[in-house]
Design a protein around this motif. Structure first.
Motif, short mmCIF file in Angstrom:
data_model
loop_
_atom_site.label_atom_id
_atom_site.label_comp_id
_atom_site.label_asym_id
_atom_site.label_seq_id
_atom_site.Cartn_x
_atom_site.Cartn_y
_atom_site.Cartn_z
N GLU A 90 -4.66 13.69 28.53
CA GLU A 90 -3.67 13.67 27.45
C GLU A 90 -4.28 13.17 26.15
O GLU A 90 -3.99 13.71 25.06
N SER A 91 -5.13 12.14 26.26
CA SER A 91 -5.80 11.61 25.07
C SER A 91 -6.75 12.64 24.47
O SER A 91 -6.85 12.78 23.24
N MET A 92 -7.45 13.36 25.34
CA MET A 92 -8.37 14.39 24.87
C MET A 92 -7.64 15.48 24.11
O MET A 92 -8.04 15.90 23.01
N LEU A 93 -6.51 15.94 24.65
CA LEU A 93 -5.73 16.98 23.98
C LEU A 93 -5.16 16.48 22.66
O LEU A 93 -5.12 17.21 21.66
N GLU A 94 -4.67 15.24 22.67
CA GLU A 94 -4.11 14.67 21.45
C GLU A 94 -5.16 14.59 20.35
O GLU A 94 -4.91 14.92 19.18
N LEU A 95 -6.38 14.17 20.72
CA LEU A 95 -7.47 14.07 19.75
C LEU A 95 -7.87 15.44 19.23
O LEU A 95 -8.11 15.63 18.03
N GLN A 96 -7.90 16.44 20.11
CA GLN A 96 -8.24 17.80 19.69
C GLN A 96 -7.21 18.34 18.71
O GLN A 96 -7.55 18.99 17.71
N CYS A 97 -5.94 18.08 19.00
CA CYS A 97 -4.88 18.56 18.12
C CYS A 97 -5.01 17.95 16.72
O CYS A 97 -4.84 18.64 15.70
N LYS A 98 -5.31 16.66 16.67
CA LYS A 98 -5.46 15.99 15.39
C LYS A 98 -6.64 16.56 14.61
O LYS A 98 -6.56 16.80 13.41
N LEU B 147 -8.10 19.54 15.02
CA LEU B 147 -7.86 20.92 14.62
C LEU B 147 -6.87 21.00 13.48
O LEU B 147 -6.99 21.84 12.58
N ALA B 148 -5.86 20.10 13.49
CA ALA B 148 -4.89 20.08 12.40
C ALA B 148 -5.55 19.66 11.10
O ALA B 148 -5.28 20.22 10.03
N LYS B 149 -6.46 18.68 11.16
CA LYS B 149 -7.18 18.21 9.98
C LYS B 149 -8.06 19.32 9.42
O LYS B 149 -8.13 19.55 8.21
N LYS B 150 -8.71 20.04 10.34
CA LYS B 150 -9.58 21.14 9.92
C LYS B 150 -8.76 22.25 9.28
O LYS B 150 -9.16 22.86 8.29
N LYS B 151 -7.57 22.49 9.84
CA LYS B 151 -6.70 23.53 9.31
C LYS B 151 -6.23 23.17 7.91
O LYS B 151 -6.21 24.01 7.00
#
Length: 404
Positions: free
Chosen positions: A384-392, A394-398
């Motif tokens: 869950e932490s890994m997915l949460e970090l990826q989302c953040k 990817l959102a920052k990159k977007k």
């Protein structure tokens, strides 16, 4: 030589295991080794049984390669390096029984045992051969050194055991709550599609499943329960160790492997236990003689006797048609996962959680066993932490891309 491991119960209730030949005669040195080393070291009968199976493989290796280790040792000759390698390879193979009872390797089919099984076999072989050599070899300072060198070489040829892979499968052994709920519904006494026909058996099986699911106890602890272990007034259950009980007629006696302990039970579960004892178990006269909680209801010579390991295994096997592969230890793992979730919700520290879990499971404090059963919960939190970090990220990159 066709060998087999026989188990029997002594007059004092102690369980024994011996290695016998085709005529039923015990082999002298394996029997002596078991008596001096294993039983003298207070090893459990299951441990002794497994060790004798390894010795049986050792004797099968001797037969196939026409070796007489005892005779050779008596002349002062020990195993050569190439023979140690031959033994290593043989103990890796899965063995079977011919029609004449002889053990044979399945080398043509290339079926092998797990590295941990081969490791255990070779450890037993090394210890037994050392025991044998020290008793039949001509005694001298030089022979002592040669025996030690042979034993060291056998142990050095065991497969490597690494901490990176140990416990990897253990954490995955779990079921989902939805599957367990569906199974519990199917097991309700009188339920349509219940895989068991007799109502008393249905009631007993549903109760055994409920206890395993809600307490996380081992199957041996469940089958070792006595009616007196439940305090029906205080709703308290005790897990008591009864090794080699003379009142237990089962050859393969279920035992509590972990420490004795007690904990509360939900009032509804206690009422169900009382109903089973009063309305189902009480109808069987034999059940009143031994006190064990769960008994055999099927008519026959064992009616009323404590339920056996094999009968319990058949009960578990019948459940696979409902939820797929399942065994009692999966319920223990699931309980531990649920306990981890509850501990996290209550905000318990890791140290406090480990102490509570160790007590409830019967483990020694600081043994490290509690951490093994907590891995599934840790793995899920990490994912869950890994997915949460990826989302953040990817959102920052977007956002950065949009700004450009």
């Amino acid at each position: 030589m066709a060998l087999s491991v026989r188990r029997f119960i002594g007059g004092d209730g102690e369980r024994h295991a011996i290695l016998v030949d085709e005529a039923g005669m015990p082999l002298f040195y394996p029997a002596l080794w078991v008596t001096v080393t294993l039983r003298g070291g207070a090893r459990a009968v299951n441990t002794i049984h497994n060790a004798l199976n390894a010795i049986k493989c050792l004797y099968a290796w001797q037969d196939i390669y026409a070796l007489d280790v005892e005779h050779r040792f008596s002349r002062g000759a020990l195993l050569n390096p190439y023979e140690v390698h031959s033994l290593r390879d043989f103990l890796q193979e899965s063995l079977s029984q011919k029609a004449d009872g002889k053990v044979i390797p399945f080398s043509r089919k290339k079926k092998t045992v797990s590295p941990s099984s081969q490791y255990a076999r070779m450890t037993v072989a090394a210890e037994f051969l050392e025991f044998l050599a020290r008793r039949v070899c001509p005694s001298s300072e030089e022979s002592e050194k040669r025996i030690a060198a042979m034993v060291a070489q056998i142990k050095a040829n065991r497969p490597k055991q690494t901490t990176k892979t140990m416990g990897g499968e253990r954490e995955e052994k779990h079921l989902e709550d939805s599957a367990l709920d569906a199974l519990e519904t199917k097991l309700r006494p009188g339920a349509e599609g219940n895989p068991f026909t007799d109502y008393s058996v249905q009631f007993r099986n549903a109760l055994m499943f409920a206890i395993l699911r809600t307490t996380g106890m081992r199957r041996g602890e469940l089958l070792n329960l006595k009616v007196d272990d439940i305090n029906f007034g205080a709703n308290i259950l005790k897990i008591v160790r009864r090794p080699d009980s003379p009142h237990d007629i089962r050859r393969y006696q279920p035992v509590a492997k972990t420490r004795e302990r007690q904990f509360p039970l939900d009032a509804e579960l206690v009422n169900r236990i009382h109903e089973y004892v009063a309305q189902h178990r009480s109808k069987l006269a034999v059940a009143k003689r031994h006190g064990y909680l769960f008994v055999t209801h099927k008519e026959g010579r064992y009616q009323g006797a404590p339920i056996s390991n094999s009968a319990f295994s058949k009960f578990i096997e019948a459940l696979t048609g409902i939820v797929g592969a399942i065994h009692a230890h999966k319920l223990r793992h699931h309980w531990n996962y649920s306990f981890s979730s509850l501990s996290a919700a209550k905000g318990l520290s890791a140290a406090r959680e480990e102490k509570l879990r160790s007590y409830l499971m019967g483990w020694e404090q600081n043994s490290g066993t509690a951490a093994i059963y907590n891995r599934r919960h840790i793995k899920q939190e990490a994912a869950e932490s890994m997915l949460e970090l990826q989302c953040k990220m990817l959102a920052k990159k977007k956002d950065s891309t949009n700004d450009q």
